[in-house]
Design a protein around this motif. Structure first.
Motif, PDB file in Angstrom:
ATOM      1  N   VAL A 172       0.957  -1.151   0.076  1.00  0.00           N
ATOM      2  CA  VAL A 172       0.103   0.318  -0.136  1.00  0.00           C
ATOM      3  C   VAL A 172       0.585   1.576   0.504  1.00  0.00           C
ATOM      4  N   LEU A 173       2.093   1.583   0.690  1.00  0.00           N
ATOM      5  CA  LEU A 173       2.757   2.380   0.652  1.00  0.00           C
ATOM      6  C   LEU A 173       4.239   2.829  -0.337  1.00  0.00           C
ATOM      7  N   ALA A 174       3.730   1.949  -1.188  1.00  0.00           N
ATOM      8  CA  ALA A 174       4.995   1.233  -2.110  1.00  0.00           C
ATOM      9  C   ALA A 174       4.100   2.332  -3.190  1.00  0.00           C
ATOM     10  N   ARG A 175       2.234   2.330  -3.111  1.00  0.00           N
ATOM     11  CA  ARG A 175       1.722   2.660  -4.559  1.00  0.00           C
ATOM     12  C   ARG A 175       1.207   4.872  -3.623  1.00  0.00           C
ATOM     13  N   VAL A 176       0.832   4.631  -2.678  1.00  0.00           N
ATOM     14  CA  VAL A 176      -0.008   5.088  -2.327  1.00  0.00           C
ATOM     15  C   VAL A 176       1.258   5.745  -0.237  1.00  0.00           C
ATOM     16  N   PRO A 177       1.974   6.471  -0.768  1.00  0.00           N
ATOM     17  CA  PRO A 177       3.001   6.878   0.807  1.00  0.00           C
ATOM     18  C   PRO A 177       2.526   7.882   1.624  1.00  0.00           C
ATOM     19  N   GLY A 178       1.900   8.109   1.837  1.00  0.00           N
ATOM     20  CA  GLY A 178       0.833   9.546   2.365  1.00  0.00           C
ATOM     21  C   GLY A 178       0.338   7.934   3.371  1.00  0.00           C
ATOM     22  N   ALA A 179      -0.422   7.386   2.506  1.00  0.00           N
ATOM     23  CA  ALA A 179      -0.999   6.471   3.446  1.00  0.00           C
ATOM     24  C   ALA A 179      -1.343   6.137   4.831  1.00  0.00           C
ATOM     25  N   ARG A 180      -1.887   6.314   6.015  1.00  0.00           N
ATOM     26  CA  ARG A 180      -1.818   5.752   7.633  1.00  0.00           C
ATOM     27  C   ARG A 180      -2.896   5.022   8.216  1.00  0.00           C
ATOM     28  N   LEU A 181      -2.053   4.455   9.154  1.00  0.00           N
ATOM     29  CA  LEU A 181      -2.830   2.622   9.523  1.00  0.00           C
ATOM     30  C   LEU A 181      -3.066   2.829  10.830  1.00  0.00           C
TER      31      LEU A 181
ATOM     32  N   ASP B 263      -5.864 -13.485   1.473  1.00  0.00           N
ATOM     33  CA  ASP B 263      -5.837 -13.068   0.347  1.00  0.00           C
ATOM     34  C   ASP B 263      -4.849 -11.752   0.176  1.00  0.00           C
ATOM     35  N   VAL B 264      -3.780 -11.710   0.411  1.00  0.00           N
ATOM     36  CA  VAL B 264      -2.632 -10.040   1.500  1.00  0.00           C
ATOM     37  C   VAL B 264      -2.830  -9.103   0.491  1.00  0.00           C
ATOM     38  N   ALA B 265      -2.441 -10.404  -1.121  1.00  0.00           N
ATOM     39  CA  ALA B 265      -1.826  -9.727  -2.358  1.00  0.00           C
ATOM     40  C   ALA B 265      -3.470  -8.860  -2.462  1.00  0.00           C
ATOM     41  N   GLY B 266      -4.969  -9.222  -2.196  1.00  0.00           N
ATOM     42  CA  GLY B 266      -6.205  -8.682  -2.513  1.00  0.00           C
ATOM     43  C   GLY B 266      -6.058  -7.905  -1.340  1.00  0.00           C
ATOM     44  N   LEU B 267      -5.515  -8.415  -0.393  1.00  0.00           N
ATOM     45  CA  LEU B 267      -6.039  -6.850   0.740  1.00  0.00           C
ATOM     46  C   LEU B 267      -5.506  -5.180   0.053  1.00  0.00           C
ATOM     47  N   SER B 268      -4.654  -5.602  -0.448  1.00  0.00           N
ATOM     48  CA  SER B 268      -3.644  -4.611  -0.492  1.00  0.00           C
ATOM     49  C   SER B 268      -4.072  -4.011  -1.649  1.00  0.00           C
ATOM     50  N   ALA B 269      -4.710  -4.273  -2.757  1.00  0.00           N
ATOM     51  CA  ALA B 269      -4.971  -4.205  -4.414  1.00  0.00           C
ATOM     52  C   ALA B 269      -6.585  -3.188  -3.398  1.00  0.00           C
ATOM     53  N   ALA B 270      -7.466  -3.996  -2.764  1.00  0.00           N
ATOM     54  CA  ALA B 270      -8.706  -3.097  -2.768  1.00  0.00           C
ATOM     55  C   ALA B 270      -8.369  -1.754  -1.764  1.00  0.00           C
ATOM     56  N   VAL B 271      -7.447  -1.921  -1.088  1.00  0.00           N
ATOM     57  CA  VAL B 271      -7.369  -0.726  -0.650  1.00  0.00           C
ATOM     58  C   VAL B 271      -6.563   0.236  -1.327  1.00  0.00           C
ATOM     59  N   ILE B 272      -5.530   0.255  -1.591  1.00  0.00           N
ATOM     60  CA  ILE B 272      -4.696   0.629  -3.116  1.00  0.00           C
ATOM     61  C   ILE B 272      -6.013   1.747  -3.692  1.00  0.00           C
ATOM     62  N   ASN B 273      -6.979   0.738  -4.449  1.00  0.00           N
ATOM     63  CA  ASN B 273      -7.999   1.258  -5.147  1.00  0.00           C
ATOM     64  C   ASN B 273      -9.162   2.013  -4.855  1.00  0.00           C
ATOM     65  N   LEU B 274      -9.716   1.710  -3.728  1.00  0.00           N
ATOM     66  CA  LEU B 274     -10.153   2.682  -2.956  1.00  0.00           C
ATOM     67  C   LEU B 274      -9.173   3.965  -2.197  1.00  0.00           C
ATOM     68  N   LEU B 275      -8.261   3.866  -2.061  1.00  0.00           N
ATOM     69  CA  LEU B 275      -7.252   5.138  -1.320  1.00  0.00           C
ATOM     70  C   LEU B 275      -7.079   6.462  -2.942  1.00  0.00           C
ATOM     71  N   GLN B 276      -7.025   5.372  -3.746  1.00  0.00           N
ATOM     72  CA  GLN B 276      -6.709   6.285  -5.269  1.00  0.00           C
ATOM     73  C   GLN B 276      -7.759   7.223  -6.294  1.00  0.00           C
ATOM     74  N   ASP B 277      -9.125   6.471  -5.646  1.00  0.00           N
ATOM     75  CA  ASP B 277     -10.190   6.245  -6.332  1.00  0.00           C
ATOM     76  C   ASP B 277     -11.450   7.396  -5.344  1.00  0.00           C
ATOM     77  N   ASP B 278     -11.112   9.009  -5.824  1.00  0.00           N
ATOM     78  CA  ASP B 278     -12.070   9.717  -4.951  1.00  0.00           C
ATOM     79  C   ASP B 278     -13.082   9.809  -4.897  1.00  0.00           C
TER      80      ASP B 278
END
Length: 380
Positions: A207-216, A309-324
């Motif tokens: 997630v951080l590789a694609r959205v460096p500003g993400a915070r959990l 599915d950890v990779a799938g979890l990352s992909a779904a989170v990235i999708n939401l973070l990047q699509d306002d």
């Protein structure tokens, strides 16, 4: 009517929240309401009880140290509460307490409603799974929270099952602020293996590789806190992940969130996910048994990912973070959950099952007319 609720404790759990709401409701209807709690948190009752609810605690229930002694002490404590209160109906919560309550009520003729809140097929050890099935045979009614949970109940008992999800109104005084861009991820729950926070941490580097500003921010306490903190450090997550402990008041975590991530390995019914869906907060969750699929409409108010599915979890989170636009559209889908989980609808279902139990409907054949209650020691 005189009702006795039986709980393991009065902490921050979902069962405690439901019991608090139901106790207040029945008190307002004119019932005499009692709560037997086997433990009280040192910090006090988390989900407040209405004034007029009588709380019964028993120091002996927490004094024992070995497993068998603990359960024996708890059994006697429940029996003492039953003898003292002499209720018309008993409602107990969670597998071990349900089992002990049916034993404590044996021979009294008092109808017992068991409320199972989690996934017994994977959560409990074999002894407790067998004991829970036996307890269900002695119950007047069994309340489960999802249709998928109902399927795991033996067919001969399904006529006693009622599916009642948790009531979940929008949380008063808590607002969900949609920000642009929105990089705040939250996860909420007890820090144990069930909640899967270890898998969420494994997903964060991608997630951080694609959205460096993400915070959990992870809210909750539990036995794995130290291990999870070490895992976050080993993954080099640094300031991107923080552990906030329990939120200051129920639901306050919503104010720190743009997206809820729910990586549980299994659930009974996730109150956290329910709170998010009625509050306009998009959710990314593993599609585990039970409950998530009955709360999250994939692509509507969140995303469901194959369990583990950890990779799938990352992909779904990235999708939401990047699509306002997608995130805002999902946030706007809250009314469907808000209507279905509205307290008025849920409490009406509880009222019906309480009325049925008190009237003797579905009463097990083994339960006869109520005899005169004896003392706790005599009763055991």
């Amino acid at each position: 009517m005189k009702i006795l609720f039986v709980q393991a404790g009065l902490g921050a759990g979902g069962a405690e929240k439901v019991m608090s709401l139901l106790a207040r409701h029945r008190l307002e209807l004119g019932d005499e309401v009692h709560v037997a709690a086997l433990n009280l948190p040192q910090t006090g009752i988390y989900h407040s009880l209405a004034e007029g609810v009588k709380v019964h605690t028993d120091p002996q229930a927490g004094a024992a140290v070995s497993g068998v002694a603990v359960q024996t002490a708890r059994l006697k404590a429940i029996r003492r509460a039953i003898v003292e209160v002499r209720p018309d109906v008993i409602i107990s919560f969670l597998t071990k307490v349900n089992t002990l309550t049916t034993l404590a009520a044996a021979g009294t003729g008092i109808p017992v409603i068991l409320s199972e809140r989690n996934n017994m097929t994977v959560q409990m050890r074999p002894f407790w799974r067998v004991a829970a099935r036996l307890a269900m045979r002695r119950a007047s009614a069994i309340v489960l929270m999802t249709e998928r949970a109902r399927k795991d109940v033996p067919k001969g008992l399904q006529h006693r099952v009622r599916v009642i999800p948790n009531a979940c109104p929008p949380i008063s005084g808590i607002t969900v602020e949609q920000r642009q861009p929105a990089f705040r991820l939250v996860a909420v729950g007890r820090l144990d293996r069930q909640k899967g926070f270890d898998m969420l941490l494994d997903a964060m580097p991608a997630v951080l590789a694609r959205v460096p500003g993400a915070r959990l921010t992870i809210f909750g306490e539990g036995p794995l806190r130290q291990a999870l903190e070490k895992q976050a450090a080993a993954l080099g997550l640094g300031n991107a992940v923080s552990f906030a402990g329990n939120s200051r008041v129920p639901g306050a975590w919503l104010e720190a969130a743009d997206i809820l991530v729910a990586p549980s390995r299994y659930e009974g019914f996730s109150n956290v996910v329910a709170e998010a869906t009625v509050s306009g907060l998009p959710v990314v969750a593993f599609d585990c048994d039970y409950g998530q699929r009955e709360l999250i409409r994939h692509g509507g108010n969140g995303f469901l990912v194959a369990p583990g599915d950890v990779a799938g979890l990352s992909a779904a989170v990235i999708n939401l973070l990047q699509d306002d636009a997608l995130r805002l559209r999902m946030a706007g889908a809250y009314m469907e959950s808000r209507d279905r989980l509205h307290p008025s609808a849920i409490l009406k279902s509880w009222d019906a099952i309480i009325d049925e139990a008190s009237a003797g409907l579905h009463r097990p054949a083994a339960v006869k007319d109520r005899p005169r209650l004896r003392s706790a020691d005599q009763g055991l």
